[in-house]
Design a protein around this motif. Sequence first.
Motif, PDB file in Angstrom:
ATOM      1  N   GLY A 411      73.220 -13.910  32.189  1.00  6.56           N
ATOM      2  CA  GLY A 411      74.390 -14.521  31.584  1.00  6.56           C
ATOM      3  C   GLY A 411      75.301 -13.558  30.847  1.00  6.56           C
ATOM      4  N   ARG A 412      74.933 -12.285  30.801  1.00  8.60           N
ATOM      5  CA  ARG A 412      75.746 -11.307  30.057  1.00  8.60           C
ATOM      6  C   ARG A 412      76.568 -10.458  31.029  1.00  8.60           C
ATOM      7  N   LEU A 413      77.843 -10.296  30.723  1.00  9.57           N
ATOM      8  CA  LEU A 413      78.750  -9.443  31.486  1.00  9.57           C
ATOM      9  C   LEU A 413      79.249  -8.316  30.592  1.00  9.57           C
ATOM     10  N   TRP A 414      79.330  -7.132  31.141  1.00  6.86           N
ATOM     11  CA  TRP A 414      79.895  -5.984  30.428  1.00  6.86           C
ATOM     12  C   TRP A 414      81.295  -5.706  30.972  1.00  6.86           C
ATOM     13  N   TYR A 415      82.192  -5.313  30.105  1.00 11.40           N
ATOM     14  CA  TYR A 415      83.554  -5.031  30.530  1.00 11.40           C
ATOM     15  C   TYR A 415      84.089  -3.794  29.813  1.00 11.40           C
ATOM     16  N   SER A 416      85.105  -3.195  30.414  1.00 10.06           N
ATOM     17  CA  SER A 416      85.828  -2.093  29.777  1.00 10.06           C
ATOM     18  C   SER A 416      87.300  -2.244  30.130  1.00 10.06           C
ATOM     19  N   GLU A 417      88.164  -2.110  29.125  1.00  4.33           N
ATOM     20  CA  GLU A 417      89.601  -2.239  29.301  1.00  4.33           C
ATOM     21  C   GLU A 417      90.284  -0.997  28.736  1.00  4.33           C
ATOM     22  N   ALA A 418      91.301  -0.526  29.417  1.00 12.46           N
ATOM     23  CA  ALA A 418      92.048   0.631  28.938  1.00 12.46           C
ATOM     24  C   ALA A 418      93.507   0.500  29.339  1.00 12.46           C
ATOM     25  N   SER A 419      94.392   1.017  28.491  1.00 17.55           N
ATOM     26  CA  SER A 419      95.812   1.071  28.838  1.00 17.55           C
ATOM     27  C   SER A 419      96.376   2.405  28.379  1.00 17.55           C
ATOM     28  N   LEU A 420      97.261   2.947  29.195  1.00 24.29           N
ATOM     29  CA  LEU A 420      98.001   4.167  28.873  1.00 24.29           C
ATOM     30  C   LEU A 420      99.485   3.832  28.976  1.00 24.29           C
ATOM     31  N   GLU A 421     100.279   4.296  28.007  1.00 24.38           N
ATOM     32  CA  GLU A 421     101.721   4.068  28.095  1.00 24.38           C
ATOM     33  C   GLU A 421     102.460   5.094  27.245  1.00 24.38           C
ATOM     34  N   LYS A 422     103.693   5.348  27.629  1.00 23.61           N
ATOM     35  CA  LYS A 422     104.557   6.205  26.817  1.00 23.61           C
ATOM     36  C   LYS A 422     105.378   5.297  25.911  1.00 23.61           C
ATOM     37  N   ASP A 423     105.258   5.501  24.578  1.00 21.26           N
ATOM     38  CA  ASP A 423     105.957   4.616  23.648  1.00 21.26           C
ATOM     39  C   ASP A 423     107.390   5.090  23.409  1.00 21.26           C
ATOM     40  N   ALA A 424     108.095   4.403  22.517  1.00 18.82           N
ATOM     41  CA  ALA A 424     109.510   4.692  22.249  1.00 18.82           C
ATOM     42  C   ALA A 424     109.721   6.089  21.686  1.00 18.82           C
ATOM     43  N   LYS A 425     108.697   6.673  21.076  1.00 20.72           N
ATOM     44  CA  LYS A 425     108.792   8.021  20.509  1.00 20.72           C
ATOM     45  C   LYS A 425     108.418   9.096  21.528  1.00 20.72           C
ATOM     46  N   GLY A 426     108.132   8.676  22.768  1.00 19.05           N
ATOM     47  CA  GLY A 426     107.771   9.643  23.803  1.00 19.05           C
ATOM     48  C   GLY A 426     106.323  10.084  23.754  1.00 19.05           C
ATOM     49  N   ARG A 427     105.482   9.387  22.982  1.00 22.63           N
ATOM     50  CA  ARG A 427     104.067   9.741  22.870  1.00 22.63           C
ATOM     51  C   ARG A 427     103.255   8.959  23.902  1.00 22.63           C
ATOM     52  N   ILE A 428     102.176   9.568  24.379  1.00 22.79           N
ATOM     53  CA  ILE A 428     101.251   8.869  25.267  1.00 22.79           C
ATOM     54  C   ILE A 428     100.191   8.195  24.398  1.00 22.79           C
ATOM     55  N   MET A 429     100.153   6.872  24.452  1.00 27.31           N
ATOM     56  CA  MET A 429      99.231   6.093  23.634  1.00 27.31           C
ATOM     57  C   MET A 429      98.120   5.523  24.529  1.00 27.31           C
ATOM     58  N   LEU A 430      96.898   5.679  24.057  1.00 25.86           N
ATOM     59  CA  LEU A 430      95.717   5.178  24.761  1.00 25.86           C
ATOM     60  C   LEU A 430      95.091   4.044  23.959  1.00 25.86           C
ATOM     61  N   GLU A 431      94.799   2.952  24.638  1.00 27.27           N
ATOM     62  CA  GLU A 431      94.107   1.835  23.993  1.00 27.27           C
ATOM     63  C   GLU A 431      92.859   1.523  24.809  1.00 27.27           C
ATOM     64  N   VAL A 432      91.727   1.397  24.122  1.00 25.87           N
ATOM     65  CA  VAL A 432      90.431   1.223  24.774  1.00 25.87           C
ATOM     66  C   VAL A 432      89.686   0.069  24.123  1.00 25.87           C
ATOM     67  N   CYS A 433      89.016  -0.717  24.937  1.00 28.62           N
ATOM     68  CA  CYS A 433      88.116  -1.752  24.410  1.00 28.62           C
ATOM     69  C   CYS A 433      86.905  -1.854  25.336  1.00 28.62           C
ATOM     70  N   ASN A 434      85.736  -1.631  24.786  1.00 36.04           N
ATOM     71  CA  ASN A 434      84.465  -1.768  25.505  1.00 36.04           C
ATOM     72  C   ASN A 434      83.711  -2.943  24.906  1.00 36.04           C
TER      73      ASN A 434
END
Length: 627
Positions: A411-434
């Motif tokens: 009954g247990r599922l494991w997941y991983s989520e990630a996003s990469l994007e360039k924000d308004a300041k021109g920085r590459i932002m990484l978001e991770v959730c495990n």
Amino acid sequence: MKEQTKAVFTKEELAKAVNVPAVVELDLKRIITHRLEQCGLYFRVFSRIKTATSMVHKFEQKEYGEDRKIQDLVGVRINLYFDDDMDICKYIMENTFEVVGWSTSERSEVEFKPVKLNGVFRLPEYLKDEISSETWEMFIDDTFEIQIKTMFFEGWHEIEHDMRYKGEELWRHFPAFSRYLNSILATLELCDKSMVTLFEDLGHELYKAGRWSDMIKSHFRLKMGGLPLYPEVEALLDQDMEKVDNLAKRIYKTPRPVLVEQLMRRSRKIPINVNTIIALLNDSQFHDSRLTSIFRQRDVYNDGREESLAESRHYELRPLTRHTVFQMRTQVDGNRMKTEQPPDAEVIFSRSADCIYNWVVQKYGELFKSMPRTVVTYHADMFAYHVAVDFDRKNCRMNMHVRHMDLEVGGRLWYSEASLEKDAKGRIMLEVCNGYAEPENDDHYVQERAGIFFSYPGYYKTIVDTIGIFNGAIGMNKRRMLREEQLEKLAGALKDPERKFPFVIIISKEGPDGMMDEDWLSPFRVSDFTRTVWRYCHVFTGYEQTGRKFLSMAGVDGDADDAVPRLYIFWPDGTEDHYGPDDVKNCSFGRHVEARVDMLTYDIVRGGQAFYHKIVTDLRDWNVSAD
């Protein structure tokens, strides 16, 4: 005749090529367990997947090649409680899997050794497909091995195997000790035989005493339910004793393999009790109309059948609750990339996207054979396995979501989520959730703390280690000192609303030798602590004078005498914790030796070592519980 070419592989080559998912071992074990339970045998089943180290040793010891391949990539061991169950178990396995061959240790008049059966079987096709295709290029056969032996011999077999079979030199010049061991083995063999004889003799006495239920239990020696013998069957057996060839005698004279074969041939598992045993024998051997009538009225094969978990919960669907085991939002700034010029956002994005996608391919590529090996938009589903990658190189945007089932916890599922994007300041932002998701708790279920499973995905580690991140400060795996020129910037970082990293500031007095006096921390080990937490926390150490200036700039209130020596944690939400020498000295911590809390395996540590584990645990619990 073509000469055999001996296989020579390194451990690294085998580890890379041979990939056997856990589901292969678990499914073989499940099938075997189900069949033996269906037949009512007393047994224990153990299994293992051969390691690369073990394969290297085997290749070195014997000649393997095209004409002779390793056949026990997956091994299953069945330990039986009764000696005469070995042939029965062999018959069951032969009717469950495709047999390649058997080998056995024969009993000898002059030698005692463990009696065991070794069977080699063809892997079921659907399980073979789970194993990496490169495996079959390494002189490994698409087979698995089943070892069958009794519990008495299992108790000493590993010692005998390591210290006698593998350690032949140990015994060569000490024949008296070898004979001594043989006498022990003879005793074990006698125990195996004596157990069977004991129950057979007891069964005969119970037959003469007219105790039919006990006679059946003693003679057939199967795992039985407690349902009592039907009164009308008991009366019939009593009346039939007037005959020479009475029903009770025919039951007692029936060999155990005959009953086991009837159990095995049933289309589904039936309850095993004294009534179903007589019913099976009557259907196949006796054909007594009186018994047939009784059992038909009683619906004997369903009487005592327990409803399976699948049947009882067939319509019970509960929502899954998510539990985070790691989360982070941070800038990827490329500070660890070895380039002549600081890398631009597009280069950082491209490298980071490759890290994420390569991790997905490595983890799920064998399941989804069509997955391209270079980063692209890709979606695929296979039952509880899911991969979704949306990739937009032009706009520096990537989203990834994967999930898979837990092979050990239903009954247990494991997941991983990630996003990469360039924000308004021109920085590459990484978001991770495990994390993992499982059905909501009922009133009797104790929820395991998500912090116990704390783990960041491999792609996050690769990005932090090889590309570099900035989260209030540059991530660094080495111990850092507070410098006068840094204080204003670090104090400002504490107030940054985007900061997700806690800051750990350790301030100590100066010792007589001019060095930092950290005796108050005992075995806290600042450098080891930094290497443990640096991917989700910043660690700085400082002398008293510099430290006091920083505390003042950070707005820390408190008695000046209590400010140093001290360890401060500045949490991303603006709160702060601090600890002094007494906190370290009096700290006690129950440290889990096993990763799973339900194992209840832990030890108690105190002082600096306990303080180390407490702070690491606090940092991890903060990470998984933060909004």
